[in-house]
Design an enzyme around this catalytic site. Structure first.
Site, short mmCIF file in Angstrom:
data_model
loop_
_atom_site.label_atom_id
_atom_site.label_comp_id
_atom_site.label_asym_id
_atom_site.label_seq_id
_atom_site.Cartn_x
_atom_site.Cartn_y
_atom_site.Cartn_z
N CYS A 253 42.88 36.49 39.61
CA CYS A 253 42.59 37.80 40.25
C CYS A 253 41.16 37.75 40.77
O CYS A 253 40.32 38.58 40.44
CB CYS A 253 42.81 38.96 39.28
SG CYS A 253 44.39 38.88 38.41
N ALA A 254 40.89 36.72 41.58
CA ALA A 254 39.52 36.32 41.91
C ALA A 254 38.88 37.09 43.06
O ALA A 254 37.65 37.16 43.14
CB ALA A 254 39.50 34.83 42.26
N ALA A 255 39.68 37.64 43.98
CA ALA A 255 39.09 38.30 45.16
C ALA A 255 38.26 39.51 44.72
O ALA A 255 38.64 40.19 43.77
CB ALA A 255 40.20 38.72 46.12
N GLY A 257 35.65 37.38 45.08
CA GLY A 257 34.98 36.11 44.84
C GLY A 257 33.62 36.19 44.16
O GLY A 257 32.94 35.17 44.01
N GLY A 258 33.21 37.39 43.75
CA GLY A 258 31.91 37.53 43.09
C GLY A 258 31.81 36.69 41.82
O GLY A 258 30.80 36.02 41.57
N LYS A 259 32.87 36.69 41.03
CA LYS A 259 32.83 35.95 39.76
C LYS A 259 33.07 34.46 39.98
O LYS A 259 32.52 33.63 39.27
CB LYS A 259 33.82 36.56 38.76
CG LYS A 259 33.47 38.02 38.45
CD LYS A 259 34.45 38.64 37.48
CE LYS A 259 34.29 40.15 37.44
NZ LYS A 259 34.73 40.82 38.66
N ASP A 321 40.20 38.66 35.32
CA ASP A 321 39.69 39.99 35.67
C ASP A 321 40.90 40.79 36.13
O ASP A 321 41.23 40.84 37.30
CB ASP A 321 38.63 39.84 36.78
CG ASP A 321 37.98 41.16 37.13
OD1 ASP A 321 38.28 42.17 36.47
OD2 ASP A 321 37.18 41.20 38.08
N CYS A 374 37.68 46.56 35.05
CA CYS A 374 36.69 47.59 35.40
C CYS A 374 37.29 48.96 35.10
O CYS A 374 37.20 49.89 35.89
CB CYS A 374 36.22 47.45 36.85
SG CYS A 374 37.54 47.49 38.07
#
Length: 428
Positions: A253-255, A257-259, A321, A374
């Site tokens: 669930c990367a988009a 891409g901050g993490k 995430d 979050c």
């Protein structure tokens, strides 16, 4: 485009969010492209502000109008809200706010309703003090839908008012300093040289909070990848993930891409696979990697079906995430209050459980999985992890909470990060 159209554009954007369930982050950018740079910020302020204070504006309209605007005239309902918002919450001179809002009726081809809009706004000006006094005695004053307020009261009987209050504030601007270019203190010195101030975070070593939000192009070295906009709480994931060079790491669930990029800044020699179900949002992952000069494998895929995108690969570390209600980031996305429904929470919790169960077999023995959301709701957080630990004998909780209340919950705060939850799980 003429400036007076900004009010009608804001009204149409808010209508699309509230009536059609569209996300403001999809609705607003195409509208901003139609106006000058100077007007982009005002259009954003009007849209975000109306959605932040929607309960108040709706209450005022119901008080001042004998019957609601319906059908094709519905946009006028939101145009009046834009008028109220300017009068209540901006420094726009009242005469200008009134004139521009009334003129907005022409832009939406409802010139015959100019008199009505003018009348309602002027009546509000005359009765403002008594109306606001009455409003402050209602539950609407918290500017949240009742279902969400009820969940916050149940989960946080002592703190729910503080959480609602924090959700209604403008968010601080947090940055992540790229440790491969500068230490945080060295970059802070560059920031000061360019006439801006920043503050560090006690817990997160790369985090800087700007004293006053600024456009990214004004930040020292933004284009060169020296710094990234990322909330402090989101940066906290690295504290628990602790990525190491040479490891195979999955960011699920990367988009946007901050993490993913943070993992690579901490462990530049790690082999990272970034996966997200949303093909469109994956383009942001590529953009972020490119600006920072980093490399990861990026794939579109469903978290519930890992075999489809990673075969039988096992990872040293997994950052999940998870998709969630986003109730911890309402101050950044006030439309969340009006897009979410009470029933969504159980559906999201079910999805999170399915992803956890599906991806756990892809973690090596001795490996670390960090579950993050979050959200501030226990069903998605501590209750989710408690249930997972109960049904997964090979999983144990480390450093984050207790077996009775697993995980760590950040709550949104004026000088703090967003609402965020972390649980660090290790596979035996």
């Amino acid at each position: 485009m003429k400036k007076q159209n900004l009010r009608s554009m804001a009204a149409q954007a808010v209508e699309q969010v509230v009536e059609q369930g569209q996300s403001l982050s999809n609705v607003l950018p195409p509208l901003q492209q139609k106006v000058s740079d100077k007007d982009k910020a005002l259009l954003q302020e009007l849209c975000f502000g109306v959605l932040r204070t929607l309960s108040q504006l709706e209450w005022l309209i119901n008080k001042l109008m004998s019957r609601p605007m319906t059908g094709k005239q519905r946009t006028v309902h939101y145009l009046i809200m834009v008028g109220f918002y300017q009068l209540l919450h901006t420094r726009i001179p009242p005469h200008a706010a009134l004139a521009e809002t009334v003129e907005g009726a022409v832009a939406i081809k409802r010139p015959q309703l100019k008199g009505l809009i003018n009348g309602v706004l002027r009546q509000f000006q005359r009765q403002q003090e008594e109306l606001l006094a009455e409003f402050s005695r209602t539950e609407n004053q918290y500017l949240h839908p009742s279902w969400l307020l009820n969940r916050l009261k149940k989960a946080y009987p002592q703190q729910w008012q503080d959480i609602a209050g924090a959700n209604n504030q403008r968010p601080p601007m947090w940055l992540r300093v790229n440790r491969n270019h500068h230490t945080r203190d060295a970059w802070l010195a560059l920031l000061k040289e360019s006439g801006m101030n920043g503050f560090t975070h006690d817990a997160y070593p790369d985090a800087v909070r700007l004293e006053t939000p600024a456009p990214v192009h004004a930040l020292p070295g933004f284009e060169e990848g020296w710094v990234t906009v990322q909330d402090a709480s989101a940066q906290g994931c690295m504290t628990w993930l602790e990525p190491q060079n040479g490891e195979q790491i999955l960011d699920l669930c990367a988009a946007p891409g901050g993490k993913t990029t943070h993992i690579l800044e901490v462990a530049p020699q790690a082999s990272v696979l970034a996966v997200d179900v949303d093909e469109q949002r994956l383009s942001r992952v590529y953009d972020n990697l490119k600006r920072l000069g980093l490399k990861a494998q990026v794939k579109q895929g469903d978290g519930r079906k890992p075999a489809e995108w990673c075969g039988d690969t096992q990872f040293d570390r997994i950052l999940l995430d998870a998709p969630c209600s986003a109730t911890g980031v309402i101050r950044r996305h006030p439309d969340i209050k009006w897009l979410r429904r009470d029933r969504d929470i159980n559906e999201l919790a079910q999805l999170q459980a399915e992803i956890l169960d599906a991806v756990w077999p892809h973690l090596k023995s001795g490996g670390t999985l960090v579950y993050a959301t979050c959200s501030v709701l226990p069903e998605e957080n501590c209750q989710q992890i408690a249930a997972f630990l109960k049904r997964t004998p090979s999983a144990s909780l480390h450093d984050t909470g207790t077996p009775e209340r697993p995980g760590l919950q950040n709550l949104p705060g004026a000088e703090e990060g967003d609402g965020f939850f972390y649980a660090k799980l290790i596979k035996e």
